[in-house]
Scaffold this motif. Structure first.
Motif, mmCIF file in Angstrom:
data_model
loop_
_atom_site.group_PDB
_atom_site.id
_atom_site.type_symbol
_atom_site.label_atom_id
_atom_site.label_comp_id
_atom_site.label_asym_id
_atom_site.label_seq_id
_atom_site.Cartn_x
_atom_site.Cartn_y
_atom_site.Cartn_z
ATOM 1 N N ASP A 196 44.633 -53.838 -47.511
ATOM 2 C CA ASP A 196 44.843 -54.520 -48.739
ATOM 3 C C ASP A 196 45.265 -55.844 -48.834
ATOM 4 O OD1 ASP A 196 47.635 -54.715 -49.304
ATOM 5 O OD2 ASP A 196 47.789 -52.647 -49.679
ATOM 6 N N ASN A 197 45.052 -56.631 -49.618
ATOM 7 C CA ASN A 197 45.441 -58.060 -49.733
ATOM 8 C C ASN A 197 46.324 -58.206 -50.782
ATOM 9 O OD1 ASN A 197 42.308 -58.939 -48.811
ATOM 10 N ND2 ASN A 197 43.858 -59.139 -47.563
ATOM 11 N N GLY A 198 47.411 -57.240 -50.993
ATOM 12 C CA GLY A 198 48.467 -57.304 -52.052
ATOM 13 C C GLY A 198 49.735 -57.826 -51.508
ATOM 14 N N ILE A 199 50.828 -57.605 -52.167
ATOM 15 C CA ILE A 199 52.029 -58.151 -51.848
ATOM 16 C C ILE A 199 52.643 -58.038 -50.396
ATOM 17 C CG2 ILE A 199 52.569 -58.323 -54.403
ATOM 18 C CD1 ILE A 199 54.678 -56.086 -53.766
ATOM 19 N N GLY A 200 51.988 -56.864 -49.828
ATOM 20 C CA GLY A 200 52.871 -56.544 -48.510
ATOM 21 C C GLY A 200 53.802 -55.436 -48.483
ATOM 22 N N ILE A 201 53.708 -54.538 -47.397
ATOM 23 C CA ILE A 201 54.814 -53.417 -47.640
ATOM 24 C C ILE A 201 56.211 -54.032 -47.644
ATOM 25 C CG2 ILE A 201 54.810 -53.292 -44.786
ATOM 26 C CD1 ILE A 201 54.555 -50.175 -45.446
ATOM 27 N N VAL A 202 56.668 -55.165 -46.890
ATOM 28 C CA VAL A 202 57.866 -55.690 -46.789
ATOM 29 C C VAL A 202 58.331 -56.027 -48.180
ATOM 30 C CG1 VAL A 202 59.601 -57.343 -45.937
ATOM 31 C CG2 VAL A 202 57.695 -55.965 -44.230
ATOM 32 N N ASN A 203 57.487 -56.781 -48.587
ATOM 33 C CA ASN A 203 57.885 -57.160 -50.264
ATOM 34 C C ASN A 203 58.081 -56.157 -51.368
ATOM 35 O OD1 ASN A 203 57.856 -59.869 -49.416
ATOM 36 N ND2 ASN A 203 55.864 -60.230 -49.679
ATOM 37 N N SER A 251 53.515 -40.053 -32.635
ATOM 38 C CA SER A 251 54.035 -40.043 -31.517
ATOM 39 C C SER A 251 54.076 -38.529 -30.813
ATOM 40 C CB SER A 251 55.697 -40.244 -31.988
ATOM 41 O OG SER A 251 55.932 -41.337 -32.568
ATOM 42 N N ARG A 252 54.109 -37.687 -31.438
ATOM 43 C CA ARG A 252 53.897 -36.366 -30.872
ATOM 44 C C ARG A 252 52.653 -36.002 -30.227
ATOM 45 N NH1 ARG A 252 57.934 -32.502 -33.515
ATOM 46 N NH2 ARG A 252 59.390 -33.951 -34.558
ATOM 47 N N LEU A 253 51.549 -36.853 -30.626
ATOM 48 C CA LEU A 253 50.291 -36.624 -30.095
ATOM 49 C C LEU A 253 49.965 -37.589 -29.190
ATOM 50 C CD1 LEU A 253 48.075 -35.096 -33.022
ATOM 51 C CD2 LEU A 253 49.155 -33.926 -31.126
ATOM 52 N N ASN A 254 50.889 -38.467 -28.726
ATOM 53 C CA ASN A 254 50.573 -39.791 -28.029
ATOM 54 C C ASN A 254 49.484 -40.679 -28.241
ATOM 55 O OD1 ASN A 254 51.201 -41.020 -25.354
ATOM 56 N ND2 ASN A 254 49.648 -39.814 -24.336
ATOM 57 N N GLY A 255 49.526 -40.810 -29.626
ATOM 58 C CA GLY A 255 48.405 -41.922 -30.236
ATOM 59 C C GLY A 255 49.149 -43.308 -30.501
ATOM 60 N N GLN A 256 48.342 -43.948 -31.042
ATOM 61 C CA GLN A 256 48.791 -45.368 -31.269
ATOM 62 C C GLN A 256 48.423 -45.822 -32.762
ATOM 63 O OE1 GLN A 256 45.562 -46.507 -28.559
ATOM 64 N NE2 GLN A 256 46.946 -47.634 -27.527
ATOM 65 N N MET A 257 49.631 -46.455 -33.311
ATOM 66 C CA MET A 257 49.484 -47.128 -34.777
ATOM 67 C C MET A 257 49.956 -48.235 -34.755
ATOM 68 S SD MET A 257 51.390 -45.596 -38.212
ATOM 69 C CE MET A 257 52.948 -45.656 -37.466
ATOM 70 N N SER A 258 49.289 -49.254 -35.579
ATOM 71 C CA SER A 258 49.787 -50.589 -35.730
ATOM 72 C C SER A 258 49.692 -50.852 -37.306
ATOM 73 C CB SER A 258 48.870 -51.752 -35.040
ATOM 74 O OG SER A 258 48.684 -51.507 -33.751
ATOM 75 N N ILE A 259 50.814 -51.424 -37.834
ATOM 76 C CA ILE A 259 50.857 -51.966 -39.154
ATOM 77 C C ILE A 259 51.281 -53.343 -39.122
ATOM 78 C CG2 ILE A 259 52.228 -51.715 -41.272
ATOM 79 C CD1 ILE A 259 53.452 -49.238 -40.275
ATOM 80 N N TYR A 260 50.311 -54.144 -39.828
ATOM 81 C CA TYR A 260 50.231 -55.754 -40.025
ATOM 82 C C TYR A 260 50.816 -55.890 -41.326
ATOM 83 C CZ TYR A 260 47.220 -54.800 -35.766
ATOM 84 O OH TYR A 260 46.692 -54.544 -34.718
ATOM 85 N N GLY A 283 49.269 -58.894 -47.268
ATOM 86 C CA GLY A 283 48.914 -57.763 -47.828
ATOM 87 C C GLY A 283 49.321 -56.753 -46.559
ATOM 88 N N THR A 284 48.789 -55.676 -46.551
ATOM 89 C CA THR A 284 48.988 -54.727 -45.543
ATOM 90 C C THR A 284 47.920 -54.125 -44.827
ATOM 91 O OG1 THR A 284 51.062 -53.776 -46.653
ATOM 92 C CG2 THR A 284 50.222 -52.495 -44.743
ATOM 93 N N LEU A 285 47.766 -53.835 -43.491
ATOM 94 C CA LEU A 285 46.688 -53.269 -42.792
ATOM 95 C C LEU A 285 47.384 -52.475 -41.794
ATOM 96 C CD1 LEU A 285 43.724 -53.132 -41.474
ATOM 97 C CD2 LEU A 285 44.549 -55.173 -40.157
ATOM 98 N N ILE A 286 46.814 -51.176 -41.804
ATOM 99 C CA ILE A 286 47.296 -50.132 -40.901
ATOM 100 C C ILE A 286 46.174 -49.517 -40.273
ATOM 101 C CG2 ILE A 286 48.261 -47.679 -40.763
ATOM 102 C CD1 ILE A 286 49.765 -48.385 -43.218
ATOM 103 N N SER A 287 46.213 -49.524 -39.028
ATOM 104 C CA SER A 287 45.338 -48.634 -37.893
ATOM 105 C C SER A 287 45.803 -47.574 -37.274
ATOM 106 C CB SER A 287 44.654 -49.988 -37.081
ATOM 107 O OG SER A 287 43.755 -49.510 -36.174
ATOM 108 N N ILE A 288 45.095 -46.514 -37.036
ATOM 109 C CA ILE A 288 45.707 -45.309 -36.435
ATOM 110 C C ILE A 288 44.663 -44.855 -35.353
ATOM 111 C CG2 ILE A 288 46.850 -42.819 -36.704
ATOM 112 C CD1 ILE A 288 47.798 -44.074 -39.439
ATOM 113 N N ASN A 289 44.944 -44.239 -34.272
ATOM 114 C CA ASN A 289 44.061 -43.694 -33.233
ATOM 115 C C ASN A 289 44.854 -42.664 -32.778
ATOM 116 O OD1 ASN A 289 43.085 -43.356 -30.533
ATOM 117 N ND2 ASN A 289 41.478 -44.384 -31.410
ATOM 118 N N ILE A 290 44.507 -41.356 -33.126
ATOM 119 C CA ILE A 290 45.258 -40.185 -32.347
ATOM 120 C C ILE A 290 44.191 -39.371 -31.780
ATOM 121 C CG2 ILE A 290 46.429 -38.126 -33.241
ATOM 122 C CD1 ILE A 290 47.356 -39.673 -35.820
#
Length: 314
Positions: A196-203, A251-260, A283-290
């Motif tokens: 999304d292009n919102g306020i962002g997860i930290v804000n 973590s348990r499935l040895n995958g990958q996640m990125s949060i921007y 905003g916030t961008l999440i990408s996950i590969n498991i």
């Protein structure tokens, strides 16, 4: 191309492993709202590979630039790159992006987005609608997942991942009503991405008085802790479980996640966490590969949770 145009060349790879470079090419857009910059040309000739995360970033970039009057009559050669055009079509974004570039993407078309299942499971794009239509959109997506993976623990885990990310964005994607979630995979792996292009997860978290005084990087670390939520009133249904659960599964499935968010990237690479400074994403961008090695249930996680998460900074 006439020299009067200011050229922006996209990198050859627009996939989840190369998103920081992609953002480096595109993040200027967030300082261009309302400027109607003339003589802009976005050159996609160099793009050779793209995945669901890359297509999602591309869509949100185009949507932001057009809806916020960043450019005046910009030039694109997006659909002249046949490989890129095929991948956009494969992931279900062709009509959405075409209508967007024709300035015809309105709320009704967005609400009528439909999902698809091909030889590989693809669920893209699903509209993140915040009104009564969101229930039917989400339920249709969940049915597609069950139909593909079967009514079993693996399907339950994927449903939970999807639901947690969906609900997280629905709850916190302020100032953005056109977000989408995309899923791609098969019986061996699953990829999910949402932006999304919102306020962002930290804000968003900073609105909780418990966290308002924390420095940005320290607050970003907390998004994966159990019980951390932007809601600070008693009786809230927001228990801060969503990203905690997702991170545990990755973590348990040895995958990958990125949060921007903003100019930071929080990564889980095979169970190792790190925060890196990158180009800006508003905003916030999440990408996950498991990899789907086994099903991880809530019962597997709940008795063992530990909020003492260790993150490396760079």
């Amino acid at each position: 191309m006439a020299s009067k145009y200011k050229m922006h060349h996209l990198p050859s790879r627009m996939d989840r492993t190369n998103i920081p470079e992609v953002l480096g090419k595109l993040s200027h857009i967030f300082d261009s709202a309302g400027r109607n910059i003339t003589d802009i040309f976005l050159n996609f000739d160099n793009v050779r590979s793209i995945d669901i995360t890359g297509v999602l970033v591309l869509y949100k970039f185009l949507e932001f630039s057009l809806n916020h009057n960043c450019y005046k009559n910009p030039r694109f050669n997006l659909l002249q790159n046949k490989n890129l055009e095929q991948m956009i079509e494969k992931f279900g974004f062709s009509n959405l992006i075409t209508k967007l570039m024709d300035n015809k993407t309105k709320e009704q078309y967005y609400k009528n987005l439909t999902t698809q299942v091909t030889e590989d499971f693809i669920l893209a794009p699903v509209a993140m609608i915040k009104d009564e239509d969101s229930t039917s959109q989400k339920e249709n997506a969940l049915k597609q997942i069950v139909n593909y993976y079967g009514n079993n623990d693996m399907s339950t885990m994927i449903l939970q991942l999807f639901s947690e990310i969906f609900q997280n964005f629905i709850s916190h994607a302020e100032k953005d009503d056109l977000s989408v979630i995309v899923v791609h995979g098969n019986k061996k792996k699953i990829e999910l991405a949402c932006a999304d292009n919102g306020i962002g997860i930290v804000n968003s978290l900073r609105k909780n008085s418990k966290y308002s005084s924390l420095k940005t990087d320290k607050l970003f670390c907390k998004v994966l802790e159990r019980g951390v939520t932007s809601k600070d009133f008693e009786g809230s249904n927001h228990l801060g479980y969503g990203l905690f659960y997702v991170n545990e599964v990755v973590s348990r499935l040895n995958g990958q996640m990125s949060i921007y968010t903003d100019n930071m990237m929080l990564q889980n690479q095979h169970g190792k966490l790190s925060i890196t400074q990158i180009s800006r994403w508003e905003g916030t961008l999440i990408s996950i590969n498991i990899p789907l090695l086994q099903a991880i249930t809530i019962d597997d996680i709940e008795p063992q949770y530990d909020n003492n998460i260790k993150i490396n900074f760079s």
